[in-house]
Motif scaffolding. Structure first.
Motif, PDB file in Angstrom:
ATOM      1  N   ASP A 700     -27.622 -26.012 -48.446  1.00  0.00           N
ATOM      2  CA  ASP A 700     -28.024 -27.355 -48.036  1.00  0.00           C
ATOM      3  C   ASP A 700     -27.086 -27.811 -46.924  1.00  0.00           C
ATOM      4  O   ASP A 700     -26.076 -28.481 -47.159  1.00  0.00           O
ATOM      5  CB  ASP A 700     -27.957 -28.309 -49.240  1.00  0.00           C
ATOM      6  N   LEU A 701     -27.414 -27.440 -45.683  1.00  0.00           N
ATOM      7  CA  LEU A 701     -26.506 -27.687 -44.575  1.00  0.00           C
ATOM      8  C   LEU A 701     -26.393 -29.165 -44.225  1.00  0.00           C
ATOM      9  O   LEU A 701     -25.368 -29.600 -43.696  1.00  0.00           O
ATOM     10  CB  LEU A 701     -26.977 -26.894 -43.350  1.00  0.00           C
ATOM     11  N   LYS A 702     -27.430 -29.958 -44.520  1.00  0.00           N
ATOM     12  CA  LYS A 702     -27.369 -31.379 -44.179  1.00  0.00           C
ATOM     13  C   LYS A 702     -26.316 -32.098 -45.013  1.00  0.00           C
ATOM     14  O   LYS A 702     -25.565 -32.930 -44.495  1.00  0.00           O
ATOM     15  CB  LYS A 702     -28.745 -32.015 -44.370  1.00  0.00           C
ATOM     16  N   ASN A 703     -26.287 -31.795 -46.310  1.00  0.00           N
ATOM     17  CA  ASN A 703     -25.318 -32.443 -47.188  1.00  0.00           C
ATOM     18  C   ASN A 703     -23.977 -31.706 -47.236  1.00  0.00           C
ATOM     19  O   ASN A 703     -22.973 -32.286 -47.676  1.00  0.00           O
ATOM     20  CB  ASN A 703     -25.884 -32.550 -48.614  1.00  0.00           C
ATOM     21  N   PRO A 705     -22.334 -29.790 -44.382  1.00  0.00           N
ATOM     22  CA  PRO A 705     -22.322 -29.222 -43.028  1.00  0.00           C
ATOM     23  C   PRO A 705     -21.189 -28.236 -42.777  1.00  0.00           C
ATOM     24  O   PRO A 705     -21.260 -27.440 -41.841  1.00  0.00           O
ATOM     25  CB  PRO A 705     -22.171 -30.468 -42.135  1.00  0.00           C
ATOM     26  N   GLY A 730     -28.455 -23.736 -38.736  1.00  0.00           N
ATOM     27  CA  GLY A 730     -28.820 -25.140 -38.623  1.00  0.00           C
ATOM     28  C   GLY A 730     -29.478 -25.430 -37.283  1.00  0.00           C
ATOM     29  O   GLY A 730     -30.078 -24.562 -36.644  1.00  0.00           O
ATOM     30  N   GLU A 731     -29.334 -26.663 -36.815  1.00  0.00           N
ATOM     31  CA  GLU A 731     -29.979 -27.106 -35.586  1.00  0.00           C
ATOM     32  C   GLU A 731     -29.053 -27.089 -34.385  1.00  0.00           C
ATOM     33  O   GLU A 731     -29.517 -27.130 -33.252  1.00  0.00           O
ATOM     34  CB  GLU A 731     -30.519 -28.537 -35.775  1.00  0.00           C
ATOM     35  N   ASP A 732     -27.727 -27.004 -34.617  1.00  0.00           N
ATOM     36  CA  ASP A 732     -26.799 -27.258 -33.515  1.00  0.00           C
ATOM     37  C   ASP A 732     -25.708 -26.210 -33.372  1.00  0.00           C
ATOM     38  O   ASP A 732     -24.681 -26.475 -32.754  1.00  0.00           O
ATOM     39  CB  ASP A 732     -26.135 -28.635 -33.698  1.00  0.00           C
TER      40      ASP A 732
END
Length: 789
Positions: A700-703, A705, A730-732
């Motif tokens: 869970d990369l959002k929670n 990072p 992830g996105e970045d």
């Protein structure tokens, strides 16, 4: 030795009064419980064979068919159209005697129901195989999906509603098709056009045409015959001739590595990290054995991928031979092999059929760390035999490891579930030199000290003194995505499910009566010690020559790339072409690994990323003579071309595996082909691979990072080339691993890494400028009121 006596179940002596038998009931109880565990596994395997054998139906569906047939017969109807009566006539005489007429009819109806049920299963599996053989969905344009593909998607969803086992799809996967020889040759010539001068291309075209008109079709017939007979016409030859017959060191040249989290180390306690890591790996093995893992799928779809590579993940080793190595796999193993400061240990991770708790494994690991006994003579650097050339290792194994203590100790390593190295160094990014530390971390995982890894094992886990971990994997049994799936699960389970106490120790209780880990005993002869020194010298020279550079690219990731409506992989691959052109002043044959696991027992295919479209874009951008708009147009053409090449490779229309198999056939027939010889001798000066992130539900990369993966890397394929591995996290964030050789004056991993970063930035600047001008031109053509809205 004391620990050896604890493994003895009973003792007896012969006396004048007879045999004096002394039983150890505790040991016999352990044997009994281990046997129970073994039988449970056999029953589970039998159950799974039935379940996956009838997939996409279920065993319970037989009951519905039988009830349906009996119900229709009860209503005075014959759904079998007379077949039940014929079955009744052919029943054994004993049934005619013992059963009434009604009973015979019932038995006949059940036999008919079973036959009908099996026929329906075969029909369903045939339909599923036809559906999985449809690959045109991959070539559909976004937003323009054909009606055929829409129907196909609906049917695939219907067939995928039932939860499958790991190997449920195996028998329904299509076989890898043999491409047409003319198609392969034309695609090959197209791929090498940007790399050759006009005269060189004319010569290559002449060789290709001569091959097609003379030898090609003859070789193709043999290959098609093999494709009809074998499950996969490529995989066995690929494993044999590319991996197992290689006589050079597999360290650096074949084995690859995987890294820990980039920013986080869950615990700094070495024994605790080992305890959780071993537990997570054994839990994964349990899922594989029970087939509880969900089959891997093409990302974003319900299309399954072949799971055959999972079968040899654990309890597997590569054994050396004079001409070819052999992969040995055992059904089960209740222990792991551990190396620490020159000593080898056997660590039992099961007791009484129960997997030890993480805290118990930590306790056992700590006992190894606290053991101060010195290595046996020749033991410390014995692992160098697996790092050097294969023939000397095969000869030593044959002569000195076939009996006695050496055989028992070697068996303990080779039959272990996997190999663990408790490294006495500290690794990771943190420190005064983060960039340099990452490079040293990569080199340590790739080759270590050249003797403190067992490179023949399917994979080895390295646990460093500061709690950092990593993985080194042997390549012949499986490809990187399979190992990456295992490693992602291990890291996620370690950090998020098993966890640690506030002091950094594993959770759970400890049974202090556990027998200590068993020290392996060796009798290393002077001849073996001499060969160990020779193998170590070869391996050390190879290791010292490797130049590794690892860096995270944080300027942007796939999120911004996708906003430009470009495939992230195509964006990176074209950036690599630009970087290589700037670094070396030209183009080279480029290898990008693509999977063929849409087919049964599929492994990889090559995407030749250097195309005429990508080279046209690079030349246009570097010349400065073309407008930015023209450069953007050429880039999009190159991106579309790369995507098409990748899709063709995935769907069995690649170039290199077909030509490789034709070459193998020619060698079996004893005929020489100048064309095939030239093709197979071309160097891959830029070898690339993307490490997929597959277990998004566990990461869970959002929670979290900070819990991002560094991915892994490999050594350079060509002496004068680069090896580049990357993982899109992830996105970045995109993490890169670059390797080359110090001995080549024309390559430098750090210089090439800087070129990669600049190429990524320059292409993004180019595309972003186009997006801004496009949006501003759209805005200027709209009424003012609309712009305000």
């Amino acid at each position: 030795m004391a620990e050896a006596h604890q493994a003895v179940a009973f003792q007896f002596t012969i006396t004048p009064e007879g045999i004096d038998l002394q039983l150890s009931y505790q040991a016999l109880n352990q044997i009994y419980l281990s046997g129970v565990r073994s039988w449970k596994k056999r029953v589970s395997r039998m159950k799974n064979r039935v379940i996956k054998g009838v997939y996409p139906a279920s065993p319970s569906s037989w009951l519905f068919v039988a009830i349906g047939i009996l119900a229709t017969m009860y209503m005075q109807s014959d759904p079998s159209m007379g077949l039940i009566a014929k079955i009744q006539q052919h029943l054994p005489l004993s049934l005619h005697v013992s059963l009434s007429s009604q009973g015979q009819t019932m038995v006949s109806a059940l036999v008919f129901s079973t036959l009908l049920w099996l026929s329906l299963i075969l029909a369903l599996r045939f339909c599923l195989k036809l559906l999985l053989s449809y690959h045109y969905w991959m070539f559909e344009q976004h937003g323009r999906v054909s009606n055929t593909t829409k129907v196909w998607v609906t049917l695939m969803r219907l067939f995928s509603r039932k939860k499958p086992l790991l190997y449920s799809y195996q028998t329904s996967l299509p076989h890898l098709p043999v491409p047409g020889i003319q198609d392969t040759l034309s695609r090959y010539l197209e791929s090498v056009r940007p790399l050759l001068t006009d005269s060189e291309f004319q010569q290559m075209t002449k060789l290709a045409n001569e091959f097609e008109s003379t030898l090609g079709h003859r070789l193709q017939r043999y290959l098609k015959l093999k494709a009809l007979w074998a499950t996969n016409y490529v995989s066995d030859w690929w494993e044999e001739y590319v991996y197992l017959r290689s006589r050079g060191p597999i360290m650096v040249n074949s084995n690859y590595y995987g890294m820990d989290f980039l920013y986080v180390t869950p615990t700094s306690v070495q024994a605790a990290r080992a305890g959780n890591t071993i537990t997570a790996l054994m839990l994964y093995r349990r899922k594989v054995n029970r087939e509880e893992l969900t089959p891997s799928r093409v990302p974003g779809t319900v299309i399954p991928l072949c799971a055959a590579q999972c079968e040899r993940m654990f309890n597997t080793t590569r054994t050396p031979g004079v001409e070819t190595d052999v992969l040995l796999h055992w059904q089960d193993s209740e222990f792991v092999a551990v190396y620490h400061r020159g000593r080898y240990f056997r660590l039992w991770v099961y007791r009484a059929g129960r997997l030890l708790s993480p805290r118990e494994i930590e306790y056992q690991i700590q006992r190894i760390l606290d053991d101060s006994s010195p290595p046996f003579p020749g033991e410390e650097k014995l692992g160098a035999l697996t790092a050097g050339d294969r023939i000397p290792w095969a000869q030593m194994r044959q002569q000195f490891f076939r009996s006695g203590l050496n055989k028992k100790s070697l068996d303990a390593i080779e039959k272990a579930a996997f190999f663990i190295t408790l490294d006495d160094e500290e690794q990771g990014m943190k420190g005064d030199d983060p960039a340099g530390n990452l490079d040293r971390y990569a080199k340590s995982l790739l080759h270590g000290k050249c003797y403190d890894r067992w490179f023949d094992k399917s994979f080895s886990i390295i646990i460093y003194k500061n709690g950092k971990s990593g993985l080194n994997a042997e390549h012949s049994w499986a490809d990187a995505p399979t190992v990456a799936h295992l490693w992602e699960y291990t890291l996620a389970t370690d950090a998020f499910q098993l966890g640690y106490t506030e002091e950094g120790h594993c959770k759970g209780e400890v049974d202090l009566s556990l027998p200590p880990p068993q020290r392996l005993v060796w009798e290393i002869s002077p001849e073996v010690q001499t060969q160990v020194c020779s193998s170590l010298a070869v391996a050390q020279a190879l290791a010292d020559d490797v130049d590794c550079h690892v860096f995270p690219f944080r300027d942007f990731g796939k999120g911004r790339i996708k906003k430009c409506r470009i495939s992230p992989d195509a964006f990176i691959q074209i950036s690599l072409q630009l970087a290589y052109f700037r670094d070396r002043g030209g183009f080279c044959l480029t290898y990008e690994a693509s999977m063929t696991r849409l087919f049964r027992e599929g492994r990889t295919e090559t995407v030749r990323s250097c195309s005429k479209d990508s080279s046209a874009f690079v030349r246009a951008l570097e010349s400065g003579q073309e407008t930015e708009e023209e450069c953007r147009r050429l880039f999009r053409l190159a991106s579309e071309k790369h995507q098409n090449l990748y899709r063709m490779a995935m769907t069995g229309a690649g170039i290199d595996r077909h030509l490789f198999c034709l070459y193998v056939v020619s060698k079996y027939l004893g005929v020489d082909s100048p064309f095939l010889h030239k093709v197979l001798s071309e160097p891959w000066r830029l070898s690339t691979s993307q490490t997929p992130v597959q277990q998004l539900e566990l990461f869970d990369l959002k929670n979290n990072p900070d819990y991002i993966s560094l991915g892994g890397g490999f050594g350079p394929v060509a002496d004068d080339g680069y090896g580049v591995s990357y993982i899109i996290v992830g996105e970045d964030l995109i993490n890169f691993h670059v390797s080359s050789k110090h001995s080549c004056s024309e390559t430098d991993s750090h210089r090439f890494g800087a070129q990669i970063q600049k190429a990524l930035q320059d292409i993004m600047t180019l595309l972003s400028a186009g997006a801004k001008s496009s949006s501003s031109s759209k805005g200027s053509n709209q009424p003012q009121s609309k712009k305000l809205l």
